[in-house]
Scaffold this active site. Structure first.
Site, mmCIF file in Angstrom:
data_model
loop_
_atom_site.group_PDB
_atom_site.id
_atom_site.type_symbol
_atom_site.label_atom_id
_atom_site.label_comp_id
_atom_site.label_asym_id
_atom_site.label_seq_id
_atom_site.Cartn_x
_atom_site.Cartn_y
_atom_site.Cartn_z
ATOM 1 N N ARG A 116 0.835 -1.209 0.000
ATOM 2 C CA ARG A 116 0.000 0.000 0.000
ATOM 3 C C ARG A 116 0.873 1.264 0.000
ATOM 4 N NH1 ARG A 116 -3.523 2.404 4.684
ATOM 5 N NH2 ARG A 116 -4.972 3.724 3.524
ATOM 6 N N ASN A 135 -2.913 8.586 4.934
ATOM 7 C CA ASN A 135 -1.646 7.901 5.222
ATOM 8 C C ASN A 135 -1.404 7.619 6.701
ATOM 9 O OD1 ASN A 135 -0.886 7.602 2.576
ATOM 10 N ND2 ASN A 135 0.096 9.620 2.476
ATOM 11 N N HIS A 180 -5.776 -5.563 -2.951
ATOM 12 C CA HIS A 180 -6.632 -5.785 -1.774
ATOM 13 C C HIS A 180 -6.846 -7.273 -1.491
ATOM 14 C CE1 HIS A 180 -8.386 -1.438 -2.084
ATOM 15 N NE2 HIS A 180 -7.175 -1.481 -1.552
#
Ligand code: HEM
Length: 317
Positions: free
Chosen positions: A63, A95, A192
């Site tokens: 990610r 973030n 994902h």
């Protein structure tokens, strides 16, 4: 722990977007062949040891690479710490849930000892992102290298990251701005297959009960994990039932109405993306091949040639 909130994403529609230029920079697979032949081994060993110690590391580093590349390109701007004068990307709302920066910092410290001022932090992150996929039983690909590190990092630009509440059109546009096409969007969303999400990234979707595309049993399970008056800020759900194995279950789940984010499920509602989801659900080998290709394309986004080789990934030289 802070989590992703909806409002900054909504505000993205009214803000002028910072366009990340898509460049065909001169990257190459053997860039450090002469200058730091041991770089990839050092990175692999560091990432592997960290992942054995903490199984959350692979998803986090994958990610991290995506979030870095989408803001100002793959220039390690996400790795910079905030200063008294500047709030950096790392501290932007999407973030806050990106973790494990220490792994990249560790790898870089070791590389600096072996070959000082040679390997960029942006390349370390690109290699680490490949390694975590391969070590989670996903595909392996040769990483092109030669990126430079940026000197600018601004928290407010993280508003340009795609939202988990986006529809397919918005997602397609967001990827297109970075030179990535519809197939790249569907393919990279397959990231994902690894990892976890906090409730805040999907709560609105399950509690508003307005999304008929969710499998009802799955929605009930999510509601149990994330009740409306949720006090546990660490609560959430794995993005895939095999969340530490890189496989094509993500696509099978979407077809079954079990995509965790609205943005995942959106890929099965739109004719431009639906058939690609079907093809990956049927053919894991095809997904692996396309994932490797799309990661190389993602790694080309906004690569800069006039940056620096940062000595420490968290501070500019
Ligand atoms: C298509 C647009 C995307 C959206 C809207 C999106 C959104 C999100 C959100 C909201 C989370 C959960 C954050 C949290 O609550 O902790 C997440 C997690 C994650 N995303 Fe994405 N994402 C997208 C694309 C991608 C791509 C392209 C990749 C990599 C190729 C990726 C890899 C991951 C991984 C591995 C996690 C789990 C992180 C962890 O376990 O810590 N995502 N994403």
């Amino acid at each position: 722990m802070a989590v992703i909130s909806i409002s900054p994403f909504a505000a993205a529609f009214v803000l002028v977007l910072t366009v990340v230029p898509f460049t065909e920079a001169a990257l190459s697979a053997d860039y450090y062949h002469q200058t730091c032949p041991q770089a990839e081994t050092i990175i692999y060993q560091t990432v592997r040891n960290a992942s054995i110690y903490d199984p959350k590391v692979p998803a986090r580093l994958l990610r991290m690479f995506f979030h870095d590349c989408f803001i100002r390109g793959c220039d390690a701007s996400l790795l910079l710490d905030s200063t008294t004068k500047n709030k950096a990307e790392k501290d932007g709302p999407p973030n806050i849930s990106v973790r494990s920066f220490y792994v990249i910092d560790d790898a870089k410290t070791k590389i600096e000892k072996a070959c000082p001022h040679t390997v960029s932090c942006a390349d370390v992150l690109a290699i680490a992102a490949r390694d975590v996929v391969a070590m989670s039983q996903g595909p392996w690909w040769p990483v092109l290298k030669g990126r430079k590190d940026g000197r600018v990092s601004k928290a407010n630009e993280t508003i340009n990251l795609p939202s988990p509440f986006s529809n397919a059109t918005t997602l397609i546009q967001s990827f297109a701005k970075r030179g990535l096409d519809v197939k790249d969007l569907v393919t990279l969303s397959g990231g994902h297959t690894l990892g976890f999400s906090h409730c805040s990234s999907f709560s609105a979707r399950i509690h508003n009960a307005s999304d008929p595309s969710i499998n009802s049993e799955f929605a009930m399970n999510l509601k149990k994990k994330c009740p409306l008056k949720n006090k546990d800020r660490n609560a959430g759900e794995f993005l895939d039932s095999t969340s530490s194995k890189f496989d094509n279950d993500y696509y099978k789940n979407i077809i079954a109405g079990k995509g965790v984010f609205g943005s995942d499920q959106a890929l099965y509602k739109d004719t431009r993306t639906k058939s690609i989801v079907d093809s990956f659900a049927k053919d894991e080998k095809l997904f692996f091949k396309e994932f490797a290709a799309s990661m190389v394309k993602l790694g080309n986004v906004g690569v800069i040639e006039d940056g620096e080789i940062r000595v420490k990934c968290s501070v500019v030289n």
